[in-house]
Each structure stands twice: as C-alpha cells, then as structure tokens.
Design an enzyme around this catalytic site. Structure first.
Site, PDB file in Angstrom:
ATOM      1  N   THR A  18      21.604   2.743 -22.037  1.00 41.52           N
ATOM      2  CA  THR A  18      22.733   3.571 -21.597  1.00 41.52           C
ATOM      3  C   THR A  18      22.448   5.053 -21.826  1.00 41.52           C
ATOM      4  O   THR A  18      22.908   5.912 -21.071  1.00 41.52           O
ATOM      5  CB  THR A  18      24.008   3.141 -22.347  1.00 41.52           C
ATOM      6  OG1 THR A  18      24.331   1.809 -21.933  1.00 41.52           O
ATOM      7  CG2 THR A  18      25.185   4.049 -22.070  1.00 41.52           C
ATOM      8  N   THR A 101      21.691  -0.058 -26.545  1.00 43.25           N
ATOM      9  CA  THR A 101      22.345  -0.517 -27.777  1.00 43.25           C
ATOM     10  C   THR A 101      22.359  -2.041 -27.921  1.00 43.25           C
ATOM     11  O   THR A 101      22.455  -2.552 -29.035  1.00 43.25           O
ATOM     12  CB  THR A 101      23.819  -0.042 -27.824  1.00 43.25           C
ATOM     13  OG1 THR A 101      24.506  -0.546 -26.681  1.00 43.25           O
ATOM     14  CG2 THR A 101      23.917   1.469 -27.877  1.00 43.25           C
ATOM     15  N   ASP A 102      22.274  -2.749 -26.780  1.00 45.42           N
ATOM     16  CA  ASP A 102      22.522  -4.197 -26.840  1.00 45.42           C
ATOM     17  C   ASP A 102      21.538  -4.958 -27.726  1.00 45.42           C
ATOM     18  O   ASP A 102      21.918  -5.907 -28.415  1.00 45.42           O
ATOM     19  CB  ASP A 102      22.504  -4.801 -25.426  1.00 45.42           C
ATOM     20  CG  ASP A 102      23.747  -4.426 -24.623  1.00 45.42           C
ATOM     21  OD1 ASP A 102      24.726  -3.950 -25.237  1.00 45.42           O
ATOM     22  OD2 ASP A 102      23.743  -4.609 -23.397  1.00 45.42           O
TER      23      ASP A 102
HETATM   24  N1  ASP Z   1      23.358  -2.584 -21.700  1.00 46.54           N
HETATM   25  C1  ASP Z   1      22.982  -1.317 -22.305  1.00 46.54           C
HETATM   26  C2  ASP Z   1      21.608  -1.497 -22.931  1.00 46.54           C
HETATM   27  O1  ASP Z   1      21.530  -2.120 -23.953  1.00 46.54           O
HETATM   28  C3  ASP Z   1      24.000  -0.928 -23.316  1.00 46.54           C
HETATM   29  C4  ASP Z   1      23.719   0.370 -24.039  1.00 46.54           C
HETATM   30  O2  ASP Z   1      22.632   0.888 -24.075  1.00 46.54           O
HETATM   31  O3  ASP Z   1      24.675   0.867 -24.672  1.00 46.54           O
HETATM   32  O4  ASP Z   1      20.620  -1.014 -22.403  1.00 46.54           O
END
Ligand code: ASP
Length: 324
Positions: A18, A101-102
């Site tokens: 993200t 973040t995932d």
């Molecule tokens: N789906 C995204 C990822 O993990 C979520 C994020 O980065 O906050 O790449």
C-alpha cells in the site's frame, strides 16, 4: 561496541504494498491498487529527506512490486539474496525495505531468521496508498530512515505509525487504522517522534550469522523448500484438512491451537496420524497475545511464535536438516 558506528550508505529496497499503492481519488483509502509506484518515487515524497539522512548516502533498488497478500517464497528468496548482497558491503550501514502490511510480519521473521543481520534492516509500510491526501507512507519512511541511522539499531524490525516493533513479536492487529501493529505482551522496541528515537527495550544484538542458512536459502530452488502448512483448530473442526494435506505430501504442519494449546479431538487424532506418517507437527496458540504455558502435548511448541512465524521456523529447520 556499535555506539561509534557511522553509516555511510543506506540502501532502500522496494517490494510494493500500500505504501506504493495508488487509487483514482485522493480521498479513497480502500479502493486502491497496491504496488504501483517505484521506490525512488516513495523516497521523493519523504518530507525533509536530506535532514533525515544526516549525511548518509542513499541508494535504492526495486526488488519486487506486489501486493504483499501475494508474497511468495520466490520473492523471499530474491529479497534474502539482495539483502545478503548489500549487507556484505562494508560501506552499507543499514537497509530499509518498503513492504505491504498484510504479510510484513512474516517477511520480517523470515529475513531475521535467515540473515540474522547485525546491521539494522528496517521494514516499513503504510495503511493508506501513496495517492491519498492523508498518506502515512512518507512519514513512516522518514521514521524508518531515522531508525536505520540509530547506533543501537540491529537486526530486522518493523516501523509503522511511529512505533518500532521487533521481527519476532510484531503482528498486524487491525485491518484499517494507521497504527495497525502490536508487539503483544512484549511491547514495542521503541518509538520515533519528531526524528527522535526512544528505545523502550534494547534491540537484541543479533547473533553473528554463519551465513549457512542464507546461503542454503539462496541456492535451494523454492520448489525444493519443505512444504509446511498451518491448520486451525476451531469449533466444528474435522480431520479433513489435515488428512488432505498429508495426502498432498506436506513435510510439516503447525497447528494453530485454541487458548492455552488445546486442539479439537478430531484434529488431534488426524495430527497424531500425520506424525505416524513422518509429518513434523508443531503447536502454537491462535491467541494473539502471550504463549502456551505448561499444558504439554505430543508436539513441541514454537517458543511463543505465532502460527505464521512458527510455519516459517519449521520450514527453515526442515530445510537446514535436509542439507539441500
Ligand atoms: N494488501 C496490502 C499489502 O499488504 C495492504 C497494505 O500494504 O497495507 O500489500
């Protein structure tokens, strides 16, 4: 003693997420596509970058460009290879890795386990896309650069929303809020506020790596890595998932047990059978905080690691054992 360490070069490795995501509208914080902007673009957006660097030279490299929900072993292998390359350079003082973040907690634990770096490897992410009019990525990246220059920093950590978490304890605990991570009972390593780092507990100086696992991970084709899966014990569980996985030829299983390590009797029976078939079984609690206390089982616990990190540790242990 690391106190006199002077950073000459910080290398920023981009992997997507993200933090590199974009949406059609600047007010859209959910309907975006992750992994769109290059790492140089992310650095260009950091406020007061030159002040943050305090004279250190910056280099960057795009290692991957993906939504970290799709993180895979091939990308981990490539990332480990690039990290090992840069960490071996005498003029490189630290690495910063931009990531979604995932699965950042899994990549952090993988890199910590494989590389055991004595230099800081600071992973950073964002909860809002780069296109947002309230993007958190630029500040998080600035914080990560500040942490990377800290004389006390060592090993892999995750920086988000002004909080520094260890690779071992960090977990994503919220799907939306900016401060989406927790280190559970252990608490965070520290905080970054206005370019100042306050350590709450000293980062563990990572043991000096023999480099053997890193070398093994780099050279073993990912389709040769032992297959280890996580199975969940829950109300209404059956033995079907475990049986299917054994049938499919898994090398290891981590059971995400309920509470203080309890496992549904049907899953338990299937896991005992799996063990009879030579499958390595480990136990970890699905509780978000704490670790299993007492309550012995037929399967070793994983030293308080979450089921996801226990999966990584078992996979690496089996790979090391195999001598592949
Ligand atoms: N789906 C995204 C990822 O993990 C979520 C994020 O980065 O906050 O790449």
């Amino acid at each position: 003693m690391v106190d006199t360490k002077k950073i000459q070069k910080v290398v920023v490795l981009g992997t997507g997420g993200t933090i590199a995501g974009t949406a059609a509208s600047a007010s859209d914080h959910t309907g975006y596509t992750a992994g769109q902007l290059g790492v140089q673009h992310l650095l260009d957006a950091v406020p007061g970058l030159n002040n943050t660097l305090q004279g250190a030279v910056l280099a960057c490299e795009q290692v991957a460009q993906l939504d970290s929900k799709d993180m895979d072993h091939a990308t981990w292998q490539l990332l480990a290879r690039r990290c090992a390359h840069w960490l071996a350079q005498a003029d490189v003082g630290a690495l910063v890795i931009t990531h979604g973040t995932d699965t950042i907690e899994e990549t952090a634990w993988f890199l910590q386990s494989v590389l055991q770096p004595s230099k800081p490897v600071v992973m950073v992410c964002a909860m809002r896309p780069a296109s947002s009019n309230e993007a958190d990525g630029p500040q998080n990246l600035r914080d990560a650069l500040v942490v990377s220059a800290q004389p006390l920093a060592a090993g892999v950590c995750v920086v988000c929303a002004g909080v520094i978490h260890s690779a071992r304890h960090v977990q994503k605990v919220h799907p939306y809020r900016l401060d989406a991570f927790s280190s559970g009972d252990a608490g965070p390593l520290g905080r970054v506020q206005a370019d100042q780092v306050q350590w709450l507990s000293a980062p563990q100086a990572a043991p000096v790596s023999t480099g053997m696992l890193a070398e093994q991970i780099t050279r073993t084709a990912v389709n040769q890595w032992p297959v280890v899966e996580v199975v969940l014990s829950h109300a209404g569980a059956s033995r079907r998932v475990v049986d299917a996985l054994v049938q499919a030829g898994v090398a290891g299983l981590v059971v995400a047990a309920s509470g203080n390590g309890t496992v549904h009797h049907e899953v338990q029976a299937a896991l005992l059978d799996a063990q009879q078939h030579g499958v390595q079984v480990r136990r970890s609690t699905r509780c978000q905080e704490g670790s299993i206390v007492g309550n012995s089982s037929p399967w070793p616990d994983m030293d308080g690691l979450s089921p996801l990190k226990a999966r990584i540790s078992l996979m690496l242990a089996l790979l090391a054992e195999s001598g592949a």
